[in-house]
Write a protein that holds these residues in place. Structure first.
Motif, PDB file in Angstrom:
ATOM      1  N   LYS A  88       0.875  -1.153   0.087  1.00  0.00           N
ATOM      2  CA  LYS A  88       0.075  -0.254  -0.081  1.00  0.00           C
ATOM      3  C   LYS A  88       0.657   1.089  -0.312  1.00  0.00           C
ATOM      4  CE  LYS A  88      -3.958  -2.020   2.383  1.00  0.00           C
ATOM      5  NZ  LYS A  88      -4.872  -2.119   3.157  1.00  0.00           N
ATOM      6  N   SER A  89       2.007   0.816   0.356  1.00  0.00           N
ATOM      7  CA  SER A  89       3.113   2.585   0.976  1.00  0.00           C
ATOM      8  C   SER A  89       3.982   2.125   0.253  1.00  0.00           C
ATOM      9  CB  SER A  89       3.242   2.950   1.766  1.00  0.00           C
ATOM     10  OG  SER A  89       3.751   4.241   2.114  1.00  0.00           O
ATOM     11  N   ALA A  90       4.640   2.460  -1.028  1.00  0.00           N
ATOM     12  CA  ALA A  90       6.159   2.033  -0.680  1.00  0.00           C
ATOM     13  C   ALA A  90       6.868   3.841  -1.574  1.00  0.00           C
ATOM     14  CB  ALA A  90       6.310   1.505  -2.030  1.00  0.00           C
ATOM     15  N   PRO A  91       7.678   4.283   0.096  1.00  0.00           N
ATOM     16  CA  PRO A  91       7.511   5.319  -1.235  1.00  0.00           C
ATOM     17  C   PRO A  91       9.767   5.762  -1.439  1.00  0.00           C
ATOM     18  CG  PRO A  91       8.820   5.119   1.489  1.00  0.00           C
ATOM     19  CD  PRO A  91       8.015   3.248   0.804  1.00  0.00           C
ATOM     20  N   GLY A  92       9.498   6.158  -2.353  1.00  0.00           N
ATOM     21  CA  GLY A  92      11.007   6.648  -3.165  1.00  0.00           C
ATOM     22  C   GLY A  92      11.432   7.783  -3.449  1.00  0.00           C
ATOM     23  N   ALA A  93      12.286   8.155  -4.340  1.00  0.00           N
ATOM     24  CA  ALA A  93      12.884   9.890  -4.368  1.00  0.00           C
ATOM     25  C   ALA A  93      13.387   9.146  -5.987  1.00  0.00           C
ATOM     26  CB  ALA A  93      14.360  10.097  -3.069  1.00  0.00           C
ATOM     27  N   GLU A  94      13.974  10.195  -6.328  1.00  0.00           N
ATOM     28  CA  GLU A  94      14.765  10.748  -7.526  1.00  0.00           C
ATOM     29  C   GLU A  94      15.246  11.571  -7.941  1.00  0.00           C
ATOM     30  OE1 GLU A  94      11.999   9.958 -11.290  1.00  0.00           O
ATOM     31  OE2 GLU A  94      11.451   7.581 -10.310  1.00  0.00           O
ATOM     32  N   CYS A  95      16.132  11.926  -8.059  1.00  0.00           N
ATOM     33  CA  CYS A  95      17.211  13.295  -8.435  1.00  0.00           C
ATOM     34  C   CYS A  95      17.794  12.971  -9.831  1.00  0.00           C
ATOM     35  CB  CYS A  95      18.127  12.817  -7.867  1.00  0.00           C
ATOM     36  SG  CYS A  95      19.788  14.664  -8.012  1.00  0.00           S
ATOM     37  N   LEU A  96      17.427  13.821 -10.728  1.00  0.00           N
ATOM     38  CA  LEU A  96      17.534  13.497 -12.064  1.00  0.00           C
ATOM     39  C   LEU A  96      18.216  14.480 -12.584  1.00  0.00           C
ATOM     40  CD1 LEU A  96      14.279  13.317 -11.150  1.00  0.00           C
ATOM     41  CD2 LEU A  96      14.098  12.428 -13.497  1.00  0.00           C
ATOM     42  N   THR A  97      19.108  14.266 -13.715  1.00  0.00           N
ATOM     43  CA  THR A  97      19.568  15.554 -14.428  1.00  0.00           C
ATOM     44  C   THR A  97      19.293  15.706 -15.548  1.00  0.00           C
ATOM     45  OG1 THR A  97      21.904  14.690 -13.130  1.00  0.00           O
ATOM     46  CG2 THR A  97      22.317  16.137 -15.198  1.00  0.00           C
TER      47      THR A  97
END
Length: 125
Positions: A88-97
């Motif tokens: 139900k919850s799968a947090p993530g983060a992305e740093c994009l160039t």
């Protein structure tokens, strides 16, 4: 009057809306052919490898919301939470160039713990 999003942030958000909206072909229009992706599973090079990693995840996605997003001319940072078939919850983060409107480098940080826990849960949980 609010300020317009930065060029990198506009690209990052458009990419995010596409893959979380189950339009992976559109998402890939924001990805450079020579993308380098630092993923939890390791380094991926090239659009084909990236698609092979990311598209299957997008297929189990049932929802997503952006928690926060920042960017400048060349870099964007997104933090989001996803809902998937297994969790139900799968947090993530992305740093994009981003350069010339395409994502050249993507560093993904993703909480794998909910998926690990779901794999160990007895069926029916």
């Amino acid at each position: 009057m609010s300020e317009a999003p930065s060029p990198a942030l506009e690209t990052a958000l458009a990419y995010h809306r596409a893959w979380t909206g189950h339009d992976f072909d559109l998402a890939m229009t924001y990805v450079a052919d020579d993308i380098v992706c630092e993923a939890p599973s390791g380094r991926l090079e090239g659009a084909e490898a990236f698609r092979g990693f990311m598209e299957p995840f997008s297929q189990i996605l049932t929802g997503s919301h952006v928690i926060s997003a920042f960017g400048d001319d060349t870099t964007a940072l997104l933090m989001y939470d996803t809902k998937t078939l297994p969790v139900k919850s799968a947090p993530g983060a992305e740093c994009l160039t981003v350069r010339d409107g395409t994502i050249r480098h993507l560093h993904i940080i993703f909480n794998q713990a909910p998926f690990i826990a779901a794999q160990g849960a007895p069926s029916g949980s």
